[in-house]
Design an enzyme around this catalytic site. Structure first.
Site, PDB file in Angstrom:
ATOM      1  N   LYS B  47       0.848  -1.202   0.000  1.00 27.12           N
ATOM      2  CA  LYS B  47       0.000   0.000   0.000  1.00 27.12           C
ATOM      3  C   LYS B  47       0.882   1.250   0.000  1.00 27.12           C
ATOM      4  O   LYS B  47       1.883   1.316   0.712  1.00 27.12           O
ATOM      5  CB  LYS B  47      -0.879  -0.046   1.248  1.00 27.12           C
ATOM      6  CG  LYS B  47      -1.741   1.170   1.481  1.00 27.12           C
ATOM      7  CD  LYS B  47      -2.995   1.124   0.649  1.00 27.12           C
ATOM      8  CE  LYS B  47      -3.823   2.415   0.842  1.00 27.12           C
ATOM      9  NZ  LYS B  47      -4.709   2.670  -0.299  1.00 27.12           N
ATOM     10  N   ASN B 131       4.208   7.028  -6.408  1.00 22.94           N
ATOM     11  CA  ASN B 131       2.802   7.243  -6.732  1.00 22.94           C
ATOM     12  C   ASN B 131       2.538   8.741  -6.826  1.00 22.94           C
ATOM     13  O   ASN B 131       2.277   9.401  -5.826  1.00 22.94           O
ATOM     14  CB  ASN B 131       1.917   6.589  -5.666  1.00 22.94           C
ATOM     15  CG  ASN B 131       0.444   6.771  -5.950  1.00 22.94           C
ATOM     16  OD1 ASN B 131       0.064   7.357  -6.964  1.00 22.94           O
ATOM     17  ND2 ASN B 131      -0.399   6.293  -5.057  1.00 22.94           N
ATOM     18  N   CYS B 134      -2.394   9.609  -7.668  1.00 22.54           N
ATOM     19  CA  CYS B 134      -3.669   9.328  -7.013  1.00 22.54           C
ATOM     20  C   CYS B 134      -4.636  10.471  -7.300  1.00 22.54           C
ATOM     21  O   CYS B 134      -4.336  11.623  -6.999  1.00 22.54           O
ATOM     22  CB  CYS B 134      -3.507   9.157  -5.513  1.00 22.54           C
ATOM     23  SG  CYS B 134      -5.093   8.907  -4.696  1.00 22.54           S
ATOM     24  N   ILE B 196      -1.716   2.268 -15.990  1.00 23.93           N
ATOM     25  CA  ILE B 196      -2.129   3.572 -15.510  1.00 23.93           C
ATOM     26  C   ILE B 196      -2.637   3.489 -14.072  1.00 23.93           C
ATOM     27  O   ILE B 196      -3.064   2.418 -13.626  1.00 23.93           O
ATOM     28  CB  ILE B 196      -3.284   4.145 -16.392  1.00 23.93           C
ATOM     29  CG1 ILE B 196      -4.430   3.135 -16.464  1.00 23.93           C
ATOM     30  CG2 ILE B 196      -2.771   4.517 -17.753  1.00 23.93           C
ATOM     31  CD1 ILE B 196      -5.682   3.633 -17.183  1.00 23.93           C
ATOM     32  N   SER B 272      -8.038  -4.687  -9.545  1.00 22.05           N
ATOM     33  CA  SER B 272      -9.492  -4.900  -9.438  1.00 22.05           C
ATOM     34  C   SER B 272      -9.918  -6.323  -9.772  1.00 22.05           C
ATOM     35  O   SER B 272     -10.981  -6.770  -9.340  1.00 22.05           O
ATOM     36  CB  SER B 272     -10.232  -3.927 -10.357  1.00 22.05           C
ATOM     37  OG  SER B 272      -9.939  -2.599 -10.014  1.00 22.05           O
TER      38      SER B 272
END
Lengths: 238, 311
Positions: B47, B131, B134, B196, B272
């Site tokens: 994470k 990252n 976001c 992406i 996902s």
């Protein structure tokens, strides 16, 4: 047509559950297994997991914990309800002579299980415990299911004084139970698991956890061993 | 028939399969990272973490809809100091499996990216993911760094200066020219790109409650609906930059993964798909990819890379 993320319906009835909780009966169309849960959305506030006391119609027990449960306790007949579900894995229905061990709000999913097992002709024995009489939940639902009901409270204000696990041990020692179903605080579940090993009876327990997604992706409800309460559970073998 | 080899090489590191667990999915604990590694991942991403802990947005934060998922978790994380413990534990569990660990970092301002990495160095992750993309914290943190090549390069350079480990920069599709951002971060020292991050942000409204469903009101889209956008981004990037790309966005089957590789990806991120297919997702995708490769006569993954670009 834009399909809704949440199923919607209305509150039909609000009944007291113990001295401080409520049971909310709705008209939300939902078919579920005992032990499964829903994510209950309070628009503009939060979305949290709740186990089912009954399905079709969807019935939930709410005890006061924080702002969300406070809001839910003030719901009136006719108010809208929004839920996602049913989610997770429920209990097996394999017990021929089941013993249900419920501590505190663990009474909610086991009330659903007791009704479902009784409907199929099983003789259901229940050890139902709480800290005190005012925290005992859903006694009348267990009675309506025709369960043999053993009540304990830690302060002796209702039923036998002591811990629900002690009653469970006595019932297991007497023999005759072929499967244990439990829900309650983790220390209680650990003691029930030890009893299942001691008496060689298979057991299943429903766990609680902080959840976000409820669908096995966010990783918020790792039980500590990499198993997700929302998707691998909430019911696990003991 | 030839044996099919699913392994790939990314930044000099061998991955047993091309499947990389995407950041933000199941990467919260060492036990979960190990579980995904045991179930077919070539690499796993923890994470995303920041120097200080973040509670993230209130619920609902992740919702399924007919095109996939929409989420605005809001970069909830326990902070870099706590993440060191999680990463170090994860690394011990992953080492015997031969699965490298990617630490994902973000910060409120460009220089902060270096600070997170300096803290995480103690845990010795195999690679870093930066990252900068976001889409769900714009109200707090402003536009993502990935929206601007200059800001994206600054964040990348800060990480580059803080570590010698390979640095992957995760790009946003929500820009006019993703290749300009890709070139800028490669010039600033990125060893690889991930593309992406989620698309959008988007919004779902419950018409009976008469309000957006996500508590953050808007959130990033992922899952099958975004796959064509992801494939196009990877295709364009692979022509624009000389570094390997982890292609991700809606990859749900082994054949989706092949598509991403033919677009030019070296490895394939999966997130996902764990909603649609559960914990067995990567094993199923590996079997599907192997079946395709046998049907088409490919012996290894690199033989398929970039094939959609033609001769």
């Amino acid at each position: 047509m834009a399909p809704s993320v949440h199923l919607t319906g209305r509150v039909v009835r609000v009944e007291p559950a113990g001295h401080r909780g409520v049971t909310i009966v709705s008209d939300v169309p939902l078919s579920a297994r005992p032990g499964q849960f829903v994510m209950l959305w309070v628009p503009r506030m939060d979305e949290k997991p709740f186990s089912l006391v009954a399905d079709s119609p969807l019935t939930l027990a709410v005890v006061p914990v924080g702002p969300v449960t406070g809001r839910l306790q003030r719901l009136q007949p006719g108010d809208p309800l929004y839920v996602r579900g049913p989610l997770g894995r429920g209990f097996s229905l394999d017990g021929k002579r089941p013993l249900l061990v419920a501590g505190g709000s663990g009474a909610a999913p086991l009330a659903f299980l007791a009704s479902r097992l009784a409907e199929t002709g099983r003789e259901v024995t229940v050890a139902l415990g709480a800290r005190s009489a005012d925290e005992l939940l859903l006694v009348e639902r267990y009675q309506a299911a025709g369960a043999r009901l053993w009540i304990t409270t830690e302060d002796g204000s209702a039923g036998e004084r002591g811990l629900v696990v002690s009653v469970a041990e006595r019932l297991l020692a007497n023999g005759g139970c072929d499967r244990v179903y439990a829900c309650g605080p983790v220390p209680m579940l650990e003691r029930v698991a030890a009893l299942c090993r001691l008496y060689g009876v298979p057991g299943e327990a429903s766990y609680e956890a902080y959840m976000r997604c409820g669908i096995g992706v966010c990783g918020s409800c790792d039980r500590g061993d990499g198993l997700l309460v929302c998707r691998d559970g909430p019911v696990f073998g003991l | 028939m030839r044996d099919t080899d699913l392994s790939v090489e990314l930044c000099g590191i061998r991955l047993r399969t091309p499947f990389v667990l995407a950041a933000g999915v199941l990467g919260t604990t060492a036990a979960l990272l190990e579980r995904v590694a045991r179930r077919g991942a070539g690499a796993v991403t923890a994470k995303s973490c920041s120097v200080r802990p973040r509670r993230g947005h209130p619920n609902p934060t992740v919702l399924p809809w007919e095109g996939g998922l929409i989420n605005a978790v809001g970069l909830a994380n326990p902070g870099a100091a706590a993440m060191v413990g999680i990463l170090a534990d994860a690394r011990r569990r992953l080492a015997p499996l031969g699965v490298p660990l990617i630490a994902s970092v973000f910060a409120e301002e460009a220089g902060g990216f270096g600070e997170v990495v300096r803290i995480l160095e103690e845990a010795e992750p195999d690679l870093y993911e930066v990252n900068i993309s976001c889409p769900n914290v714009a109200e707090e943190l402003g536009m993502p760094f990935a929206a601007d090549p200059v800001q994206a390069a600054r964040a990348t350079a800060a990480v580059r200066a803080a570590t010698r480990r390979p640095v992957i920069v995760k790009l946003s599709p929500n820009v006019a020219d993703i290749c300009a951002v890709g070139r800028a971060v490669v010039d600033a020292g990125a060893d690889a790109l991930a593309a992406i991050n989620t698309l959008g942000p988007g919004m779902l409204i419950d018409i009976r409650a008469r309000t957006p469903v996500l508590a953050n009101r808007m959130g990033g889209l992922s899952g099958p609906a975004v796959r064509p956008v992801a494939v196009r981004c990877v295709y364009e990037l692979s022509r624009a930059v000389p570094v390997p790309i982890i292609g991700m966005g809606g990859v749900t089957t082994g054949e989706d993964a092949v598509e991403m590789i033919m677009a030019g990806a070296t490895a394939v991120g999966v997130g996902s798909a764990f909603y649609q297919r559960g914990m067995g997702a990567l094993e199923a995708m590996a079997a599907e990819m192997r079946a395709f490769m046998q049907e088409q006569g490919f012996g290894c993954v690199s033989e398929m890379r970039g094939l959609a670009h033609g001769a």
